[in-house]
Design an enzyme around this catalytic site. Structure first.
Site, PDB file in Angstrom:
ATOM      1  N   LYS A 185     -20.739 -19.642 -11.213  1.00  0.00           N
ATOM      2  CA  LYS A 185     -19.934 -19.277 -12.397  1.00  0.00           C
ATOM      3  C   LYS A 185     -18.468 -19.015 -12.004  1.00  0.00           C
ATOM      4  O   LYS A 185     -17.538 -19.511 -12.319  1.00  0.00           O
ATOM      5  CB  LYS A 185     -20.381 -18.456 -13.478  1.00  0.00           C
ATOM      6  CG  LYS A 185     -21.426 -18.830 -14.139  1.00  0.00           C
ATOM      7  CD  LYS A 185     -21.759 -18.118 -15.525  1.00  0.00           C
ATOM      8  CE  LYS A 185     -20.506 -18.839 -16.409  1.00  0.00           C
ATOM      9  NZ  LYS A 185     -21.292 -18.663 -17.982  1.00  0.00           N
ATOM     10  N   TYR A 193       0.774  -1.097   0.072  1.00  0.00           N
ATOM     11  CA  TYR A 193       0.138   0.036   0.162  1.00  0.00           C
ATOM     12  C   TYR A 193       0.890   0.993   0.093  1.00  0.00           C
ATOM     13  O   TYR A 193       2.167   1.146  -0.350  1.00  0.00           O
ATOM     14  CB  TYR A 193      -1.009   0.047   1.128  1.00  0.00           C
ATOM     15  CG  TYR A 193      -2.171   0.887   1.213  1.00  0.00           C
ATOM     16  CD1 TYR A 193      -3.086   0.764  -0.020  1.00  0.00           C
ATOM     17  CD2 TYR A 193      -2.588   1.542   1.935  1.00  0.00           C
ATOM     18  CE1 TYR A 193      -3.955   1.500  -0.300  1.00  0.00           C
ATOM     19  CE2 TYR A 193      -3.669   2.562   2.151  1.00  0.00           C
ATOM     20  CZ  TYR A 193      -4.272   2.312   0.712  1.00  0.00           C
ATOM     21  OH  TYR A 193      -5.347   3.365   0.960  1.00  0.00           O
TER      22      TYR A 193
END
Ligand SMILES: NC(=O)C1=CN([C@@H]2O[C@H](COP(=O)(O)OP(=O)(O)OC[C@H]3O[C@@H](n4cnc5c(N)ncnc54)[C@H](O)[C@@H]3O)[C@@H](O)[C@H]2O)C=CC1
Ligand SMILES: CC(=O)C(=O)O
Ligand SMILES: [Mg+2]
Length: 479
Positions: A169, A114
């Site tokens: 899916k 970060y």
């Protein structure tokens, strides 16, 4: 073979029982009398006047659950709090999550993943946007985008209700092909808004899988996105389905000893899947395809409000057959159902040519059940997991996206789809082929790898591949 509702299962009913009004014995007897078999009882709460119990009951199918629920609701002193079966339990809290690849153990790690460290990576991508492929999740992510308008064969049930299918899916993408897929269900059915939204989210993704968007809007949405994005866009209900149908047919005709090109093929449901399947069959050399929708056969000379049907009328039905499915199915070698439940009758199957091939693909309930059709057909397939010969686009989408991500293809061409179909068909060896085994199992690991290889090869030949392979990309990730 399992019944249409999917075999025996257990349900958990949570009951609040008023001790002074009813005994547990009475409840147990009522469940037993209704044919339920109690396999476990847990007390989850108790007070002076009530106990709350989770009762696990073995039932034969969802209709049986309904019967037991009705009985329980009718007992004075029993309050039904909840009913959950194994399927619902598997969906509790959703089916997927995001997991970091590397742990953040200390401030040093934090400053790299970060701020401030991440800023250098951001600027590298800002200077060369192609680096997004190597330095972000883009290289391995697919958005599974739906507007909830044609969910399985359930119709326009909305974006929230579509989520379980899209999450499913995403699970399959990951488990079968290592692809990170995100379910994205949009609260709009407006073509322009869908196109705008998909384009706006595209930077995070290496591919877009459009799903369960009804026809004819799906055609414009897909075409526009293919032309306006530089990543592959693939409406799975159209092309994934067409690929797997062709794979199944290539093998089915071998079983019955016919040439696919000379077969008469009747298709019901001329929507997303039906139109794409027809195009795929025409590309494979089949000439006698007749499409039937609710009003009957699509035929030259009629005028249609659906512009795709004008195209359909001019490119199919060479003998200009008119009438209902029953009228046009006489002497058909192959029936493909991409419509809805119960559309094909036994009487229709009896009219087909010798050794009929029937692919009844509507989900969750096919156009005809294998139990009804089997005495009269030579090869029978459905889209379901609980019968042999499952023709389902899950055999295509993991491998095709694995291939296009790995060679960083800009689009998915007809050659790539044909290559995928042939690759799926080839997983079944000639000596394994039979009426009950025309298509490999969804769990056959060879399928994804074979489809990936074939798709990459065809992508290079079509000139749409931008990388040799993921492995090479990994090796040169600082390019
Ligand atoms: N097994 C598989 O892998 C797949 C199966 N399907 C199934 O195919 C069906 C259609 O899906 P989509 O093409 O995405 O939907 P869609 O909504 O684009 O098209 C459905 C078409 O079927 C027609 N239709 C509905 N009932 C009919 C009937 N009784 N007689 C004649 N035509 C009828 C509709 O008018 C429409 O044109 C669904 O049941 C779906 O579950 C779709 C994709 C993959
Ligand atoms: C399998 C699938 O995509 C469908 O039925 O819509
Ligand atoms: Mg679908």
């Amino acid at each position: 073979m399992a019944g249409l509702n999917g075999g025996g299962t257990s349900v958990i009913v949570r009951l609040e029982i008023h001790k002074e009004q009813v005994t547990f014995g009475k409840i147990a007897t009522a469940i037993g009398d209704a044919g339920g078999d109690i396999v476990a009882v847990d007390v989850t709460r108790a007070s002076k006047t009530t106990t709350t119990r989770d009762i696990t009951v073995q039932v034969s199918d969802p209709d049986h659950t309904e019967v037991i629920v009705k009985v329980l609701k009718s007992i004075p002193g029993v309050k039904l709090i909840n009913v959950s079966d194994q399927t619902f339990l598997m969906h509790l809290g959703g089916k997927i999550e995001v997991t970091p690849k590397i742990p953040i153990k200390n401030r040093d790690d934090l400053s790299r993943v970060y701020t401030p460290g991440v800023a250098r990576v951001c600027m590298a991508i800002h200077e060369d946007s192609s680096k997004a492929h190597s330095l972000t999740i883009k290289r391995n992510t697919v958005a599974v985008v739906s507007d909830g308008t044609a969910v399985l064969g359930l119709g326009n049930i909305g974006p929230e209700a579509a989520m379980p299918v899209m999450e499913g899916k995403a699970m399959l993408f990951k488990q079968m092909a290592g692809v990170d897929a995100f379910p994205i269900c949009l609260d709009t059915q407006d073509t322009e808004e869908i196109i705008r939204t998909v384009k706006a989210i595209a930077p995070a993704f290496g591919g877009i899988n459009l799903e369960d968007i009804s026809s004819p809007r799906c055609f414009e949405i897909e075409e526009r996105l293919i032309n306006e994005l530089d990543i592959p866009v693939f409406h799975d209900d159209q092309h994934g389905t067409a690929v797997v149908i062709l794979a199944g047919l290539l093998n089915a005709v071998k079983v019955v000893g016919k040439q696919l090109e000379s077969c008469k093929v009747v298709i019901t449901g001329i929507g997303a899947a039906g139109i794409a399947c027809t195009k795929m069959l025409l590309a494979a050399g089949v000439t006698n395809v007749i499409g039937v929708d609710r009003h009957g056969a699509i035929v030259r000379g009629e005028s249609y409000t659906n512009s795709m049907w004008d195209w359909y009328a001019n490119n199919t039905n060479p003998f200009e057959l008119k009438g209902t499915l029953s009228d046009v199915i006489a002497d058909a070698d192959i029936f493909i159902g991409l419509s809805g439940p119960g559309v094909l009758k036994v009487e229709d199957v009896k009219k087909m040519a010798t050794d009929p091939i029937v692919f009844a693909m509507a989900n969750p309930t096919p156009e005809i059940t294998p139990e009804e059709a089997e005495p009269y057909v030579r090869v029978m397939a459905t889209g379901r997991s609980d019968y042999p010969n499952q023709i389902n686009n899950v055999l295509c989408f993991p491998g095709i996206f694995r291939g296009v991500l790995d060679c960083r293809a800009s689009r998915i061409t007809q050659e790539m789809k044909l290559a995928a179909a042939k690759a799926i068909a080839a997983v079944v060896n000639e000596d394994e082929l039979s009426e009950y085994y025309i298509i490999p199992s969804v769990f056959n690991h060879a399928v994804v790898e074979k489809v990936r290889e074939a798709v990459m090869e065809a992508a290079f030949e079509s000139g749409v591949a931008r990388r040799r392979s993921q492995r090479e990309t990994q090796e040169s990730h600082h390019e």
